[in-house]
Design a protein around this motif. Structure first.
Motif, short mmCIF file in Angstrom:
data_model
loop_
_atom_site.label_atom_id
_atom_site.label_comp_id
_atom_site.label_asym_id
_atom_site.label_seq_id
_atom_site.Cartn_x
_atom_site.Cartn_y
_atom_site.Cartn_z
N PRO A 165 -15.67 -27.38 -1.24
CA PRO A 165 -15.88 -28.48 -2.19
C PRO A 165 -15.31 -28.14 -3.57
O PRO A 165 -15.45 -27.03 -4.07
N GLY A 166 -14.63 -29.12 -4.17
CA GLY A 166 -14.11 -28.95 -5.52
C GLY A 166 -12.87 -28.09 -5.62
O GLY A 166 -12.51 -27.68 -6.73
N VAL A 167 -12.19 -27.81 -4.50
CA VAL A 167 -10.99 -26.96 -4.56
C VAL A 167 -9.85 -27.68 -5.26
O VAL A 167 -8.92 -27.03 -5.77
N ASP A 168 -9.87 -29.00 -5.29
CA ASP A 168 -8.79 -29.73 -5.95
C ASP A 168 -8.83 -29.58 -7.46
O ASP A 168 -7.88 -29.93 -8.15
N LEU A 169 -9.94 -29.02 -7.99
CA LEU A 169 -10.05 -28.82 -9.44
C LEU A 169 -9.65 -27.42 -9.87
O LEU A 169 -9.69 -27.12 -11.08
N ALA A 170 -9.27 -26.56 -8.93
CA ALA A 170 -8.91 -25.18 -9.28
C ALA A 170 -7.52 -25.15 -9.90
O ALA A 170 -6.55 -25.63 -9.30
N PRO A 171 -7.38 -24.58 -11.10
CA PRO A 171 -6.06 -24.47 -11.72
C PRO A 171 -5.25 -23.32 -11.09
O PRO A 171 -5.80 -22.41 -10.48
N ILE A 172 -3.92 -23.36 -11.29
CA ILE A 172 -3.00 -22.37 -10.74
C ILE A 172 -2.34 -21.63 -11.90
O ILE A 172 -1.95 -22.25 -12.90
N THR A 173 -2.22 -20.32 -11.78
CA THR A 173 -1.50 -19.52 -12.77
C THR A 173 -0.32 -18.83 -12.08
O THR A 173 -0.44 -18.36 -10.94
N LEU A 174 0.80 -18.75 -12.78
CA LEU A 174 2.01 -18.10 -12.29
C LEU A 174 2.34 -16.93 -13.20
O LEU A 174 2.44 -17.09 -14.42
N THR A 175 2.51 -15.76 -12.61
CA THR A 175 2.90 -14.55 -13.34
C THR A 175 4.04 -13.87 -12.58
O THR A 175 4.32 -14.19 -11.41
N PHE A 176 4.70 -12.91 -13.25
CA PHE A 176 5.86 -12.22 -12.67
C PHE A 176 5.65 -10.73 -12.80
O PHE A 176 5.11 -10.23 -13.81
N SER A 177 6.04 -10.01 -11.77
CA SER A 177 5.86 -8.56 -11.75
C SER A 177 7.04 -7.92 -11.00
O SER A 177 7.76 -8.59 -10.25
N GLY A 178 7.21 -6.64 -11.20
CA GLY A 178 8.27 -5.91 -10.51
C GLY A 178 9.50 -5.75 -11.38
O GLY A 178 9.41 -5.53 -12.60
N ASP A 179 10.67 -5.88 -10.73
CA ASP A 179 11.95 -5.70 -11.40
C ASP A 179 12.12 -6.73 -12.50
O ASP A 179 11.84 -7.93 -12.31
N ALA A 180 12.58 -6.31 -13.67
CA ALA A 180 12.76 -7.22 -14.80
C ALA A 180 13.87 -8.22 -14.54
O ALA A 180 13.78 -9.38 -14.97
N ALA A 181 14.94 -7.83 -13.81
CA ALA A 181 16.06 -8.75 -13.54
C ALA A 181 15.73 -9.70 -12.40
O ALA A 181 16.14 -10.87 -12.43
N HIS A 182 15.00 -9.22 -11.42
CA HIS A 182 14.62 -10.06 -10.28
C HIS A 182 13.11 -9.86 -10.00
O HIS A 182 12.74 -9.20 -9.02
N PRO A 183 12.25 -10.39 -10.84
CA PRO A 183 10.80 -10.17 -10.67
C PRO A 183 10.24 -10.99 -9.51
O PRO A 183 10.77 -12.04 -9.15
N ASP A 184 9.17 -10.46 -8.97
CA ASP A 184 8.45 -11.20 -7.93
C ASP A 184 7.54 -12.26 -8.59
O ASP A 184 7.11 -12.10 -9.74
N LEU A 185 7.23 -13.29 -7.81
CA LEU A 185 6.37 -14.38 -8.29
C LEU A 185 4.96 -14.18 -7.73
O LEU A 185 4.78 -14.05 -6.50
N VAL A 186 3.96 -14.17 -8.63
CA VAL A 186 2.55 -14.01 -8.25
C VAL A 186 1.83 -15.32 -8.54
O VAL A 186 1.79 -15.76 -9.70
N VAL A 187 1.25 -15.90 -7.49
CA VAL A 187 0.52 -17.17 -7.60
C VAL A 187 -0.98 -16.87 -7.44
O VAL A 187 -1.39 -16.31 -6.42
N THR A 188 -1.76 -17.26 -8.44
CA THR A 188 -3.22 -17.03 -8.41
C THR A 188 -3.93 -18.37 -8.52
O THR A 188 -3.67 -19.14 -9.46
N VAL A 189 -4.83 -18.64 -7.56
CA VAL A 189 -5.58 -19.89 -7.56
C VAL A 189 -6.92 -19.65 -6.87
O VAL A 189 -6.97 -19.10 -5.76
N ASP A 190 -7.99 -20.03 -7.51
CA ASP A 190 -9.34 -19.97 -6.95
C ASP A 190 -9.64 -18.58 -6.36
O ASP A 190 -10.06 -18.44 -5.20
#
Length: 207
Positions: A165-190
């Motif tokens: 219940p209420g998962v549609d209200l969870a915000p998403i954050t995007l961060t980057f880690s790893g290599d500075a030229a080709h960083p990986d994408l980290v998705v965090t939600v709930d």
């Protein structure tokens, strides 16, 4: 002593016809009237001797105070204090929940949407960063990537599916880690975190 009537022959008159005259009192002086005092008529009351065998005066014994009434004097304020504390805690939790949702509505909107610009090495024009848009669409996480200077090669990354219940209200954050030229994408939600590996030209989920 025989009484005589003037103008007539001397004869004896009965004593009942003899009128005795009282001496007149002097004018302006009222006759003194003697009144008997109450103390003259009151007879001394005989005192009854007091003995130790007399019955004591009846007195109703007072009802003993129950222990429950004494305890109720402090139990009632204690109960009211606990009730007030519970109501305050419930009101505080409701206010915190409402304020958190209000802040998320202002910052992320509805559906919850997050936008980030970052250089990830996929840009056609090295001076224009890649644009990422993450959306929580009724519990389904979607990430759109628009490489810098190359909107024709936009990509869609399908994220995790949320449940509850209420998962549609969870915000998403995007961060980057790893290599500075080709960083990986980290998705965090709930409280869930998903990492997408940078292949140099796109992103792929790590199995």
């Amino acid at each position: 002593m025989p009484a005589t009537i003037e103008g007539e022959e001397q004869r004896l008159a009965p004593r009942s016809l003899v009128v005795r005259r009282r001496p007149r009192s002097e004018p302006g002086k009222a006759p003194a009237v003697q009144t008997a005092r109450a103390s003259q008529f009151a007879k001394p009351r005989a005192q009854r001797p007091v003995t130790t065998e007399e019955v004591q005066e009846f007195s109703r014994p007072s009802a003993p105070q129950s222990k429950t009434s004494r305890g109720g004097s402090w139990l009632l304020p204690l109960g009211l204090g606990m009730l007030c504390a519970l109501l305050l805690a419930l009101a505080g939790s409701m206010v915190l929940s409402w304020s958190g949702r209000f802040i998320d509505d202002v910052y992320y909107g509805y559906p919850r949407t997050t936008q980030v610009d970052h250089f990830v090495g996929h840009e056609l024009n090295p001076r224009i960063s890649t644009h990422f848009t993450a959306m929580n669409l009724r519990g389904q996480v979607l990430i759109f990537e628009v490489p810098g200077g190359d909107p024709e090669h936009a990509r869609l990354l399908q994220g995790p599916r949320l449940a509850g219940p209420g998962v549609d209200l969870a915000p998403i954050t995007l961060t980057f880690s790893g290599d500075a030229a080709h960083p990986d994408l980290v998705v965090t939600v709930d409280s869930l975190q998903v990492v997408y590996h940078n292949t140099g030209t796109s992103y792929a989920p790590i199995r």
